[in-house]
Write a protein that holds these residues in place. Structure first.
Motif, short mmCIF file in Angstrom:
data_model
loop_
_atom_site.label_atom_id
_atom_site.label_comp_id
_atom_site.label_asym_id
_atom_site.label_seq_id
_atom_site.Cartn_x
_atom_site.Cartn_y
_atom_site.Cartn_z
N VAL A 133 1.41 -1.13 -0.24
CA VAL A 133 0.25 0.15 -0.20
C VAL A 133 0.66 1.02 0.19
CG1 VAL A 133 -1.68 1.35 1.49
CG2 VAL A 133 -1.76 -0.49 0.93
N ARG A 137 1.22 4.37 -2.43
CA ARG A 137 0.56 5.38 -2.01
C ARG A 137 1.95 6.53 -2.76
NH1 ARG A 137 0.89 5.05 3.17
NH2 ARG A 137 -0.76 4.34 2.94
N THR A 142 -4.19 4.78 -4.93
CA THR A 142 -4.27 4.32 -3.44
C THR A 142 -5.67 2.75 -3.94
OG1 THR A 142 -6.40 5.91 -3.20
CG2 THR A 142 -4.50 6.61 -1.67
N GLU A 144 -8.64 0.47 -3.27
CA GLU A 144 -9.94 0.19 -2.96
C GLU A 144 -10.37 -1.13 -3.14
OE1 GLU A 144 -12.57 2.54 -0.60
OE2 GLU A 144 -11.26 2.83 -0.15
N PRO A 222 -10.51 0.76 1.56
CA PRO A 222 -9.01 0.18 1.86
C PRO A 222 -8.25 -0.71 2.04
CG PRO A 222 -9.74 2.32 2.99
CD PRO A 222 -11.00 1.52 2.88
#
Length: 453
Positions: A133, A137, A142, A144, A222
């Protein structure tokens, strides 16, 4: 009041930890489970008593390093730095605290495995996903995600011939048939209420294709939260069934001659408030290209059990070919059309099931997609037919766990991402499982998977 052993004072804990202490007191919680997923895909953990919770929130619970070299049959494998010498801590994430409605007096938190000094451990699956993650980033994105799990509801009964226990489905209703709703109604309502109590927002539910097969999906979140949610989902599906004298199995193929249980993985990529899959075809195609390029290796992590490869067969709507296409349910990657004018498109990875460790599975998917974006990989032509109708034209997915593990070991990107300790342990555990089931009859394999998953 200071804890006599550690010197911990309640006011020294952060706000989330203090809320956990307050809730445990108010809700009458006696035992708090610190849960993690191991390399065999098994959900394991230890529980802290409420009287020691303030201490354990900061110190964690001691745990032998050897447990991450344990396979799904509880057979310890020889992995360097994972023997009888060495200790890690099961350290809970206080923001994940939930009561367990199916286990009155108990609650749970998802946990990281850390070194005694608090630093990350190189075999922690949840840390693997956190790192993926963070890399995403750093590129400005990001993710989902949501797992779309299926499971078989029934009862576990002794085999009349003296073999392993059998799973006898609760019904023989047809796919989406209304009578299937009625048969499983009491269970479904209790399950929905239990999930909602834990903050898992239920999207939809229906009886699926196989006898006793259910599908209940929860809302996307997330990436890290999505994997945490799937652990809680698995525990709740089984826990509610047990309280009702039933048995629920999320094993990929608990019944050899019936439909398998997938946990299709839905993904959408975002840049601030913009759905990149809807607005940037180059990035979307690169992500798909990365999934397809790494798919043979990915299946060792997204379908990481011997039993899982029983699902991945042609004409089973579970995907058997490394292709993508719009709303193609026989493709490994389905480009999902949005629901309504305000809906957002997403990708669905179909070779995915609940026997996988969700942190390793989703983390590996991120690394594969990110590699495709960075290298601008071309996914090729979208496939808009059943790929099995074009013999020899499209690449098949691995047909066994051994084949998938060979592909993983040859995949430099994913092996580098896993790191030396994690990849050594994972390969050892999974190869041991492949060997353990080789030559055994089908009932032996089905029993051990339905009792664990």
């Amino acid at each position: 009041m200071t804890d006599r052993l550690t010197g911990t004072r309640p006011h020294q804990l952060d706000a989330a930890a203090r809320r956990v202490l307050e809730r445990a007191e108010l809700e009458g919680i006696e035992l708090i489970r610190f849960l993690y997923a191991d390399h065999g895909g098994v959900i394991r953990g230890k529980a802290a008593a409420r009287s020691r919770l303030a201490e354990r929130l900061s110190s964690g619970i001691g745990h032998t390093v050897a447990m991450m070299a344990m396979n799904m049959l509880d057979q310890l494998q020889e992995v360097e730095h994972m023997g009888p010498v060495g200790e890690v801590r099961i350290v809970p994430d206080a923001t994940t605290y939930v009561p367990l409605p199916y286990a009155p007096g108990a609650a749970a938190m998802l946990s990281d495995l850390r070194m005694p000094d608090g630093s990350p451990w190189g075999a922690c699956p949840r840390t693997f996903l956190k790192d993926a993650v963070a890399q995403l980033r750093a590129e400005g994105y990001t993710l989902e995600a949501a797992f779309e799990p299926e499971f078989t509801l029934g009862r576990r009964l002794p085999d009349p011939s003296g073999g392993p226990d059998r799973l006898v489905p609760i019904d023989d209703s047809l796919c989406y048939a209304a009578i299937g709703f009625d048969t499983a109604h009491d269970y479904a309502i209790k399950l929905v209420r239990a999930l909602e109590t834990q903050g898992l927002r239920v999207e939809h539910y229906h009886p699926e294709l196989g006898p006793g097969q259910q599908e209940l999906s929860i809302r996307h979140a997330p990436a890290l939260r999505a994997a945490d949610n799937h652990v809680l989902y698995r525990e709740t599906v089984r826990g509610v069934a047990l309280r009702m004298q039933m048995w629920a199995s999320l094993a990929p193929k608990p019944l050899a001659d019936q439909a398998g249980n997938g946990a299709h993985l839905h993904l959408s990529l975002w840049s601030d408030t913009r759905n990149v899959f809807a607005s940037d075809n180059e990035v979307r195609d690169g992500f798909i290209g990365g999934l397809l390029a790494h798919l043979p290796a990915l299946t060792a992590l997204t379908c990481g059990s011997v039993n899982g490869f029983r699902r991945l067969a042609p004409r089973m709507w579970s995907s058997a070919y490394a292709v993508y296409g719009p709303d193609n349910r026989e493709a490994a990657v389905r480009v999902c059309s949005p629901l309504g004018e305000s809906g957002e498109p997403n990708l669905e990875l179909k070779p995915s099931d609940s026997a996988a460790n969700p942190y390793l599975s989703l983390g590996a998917v991120i690394h594969a997609g990110l590699d495709g974006i960075r290298r601008k990989l071309d996914p090729g032509e979208a496939v808009e037919v059943d790929p099995d109708t074009r013999p020899g034209r499209y690449p098949r997915l691995p047909s066994s766990l051994e084949e998938a593990l060979d592909a993983l070991e040859a995949d430099e990107v994913l092996m580098e991402a896993l790191g030396p300790l994690r990849r050594s342990a994972y390969l050892a555990v999974k190869r041991s499982e492949a060997a353990a089931f080789a030559g055994k009859d089908t009932s032996y394999e089905l029993f051990h998977h339905l009792r664990v998953f």
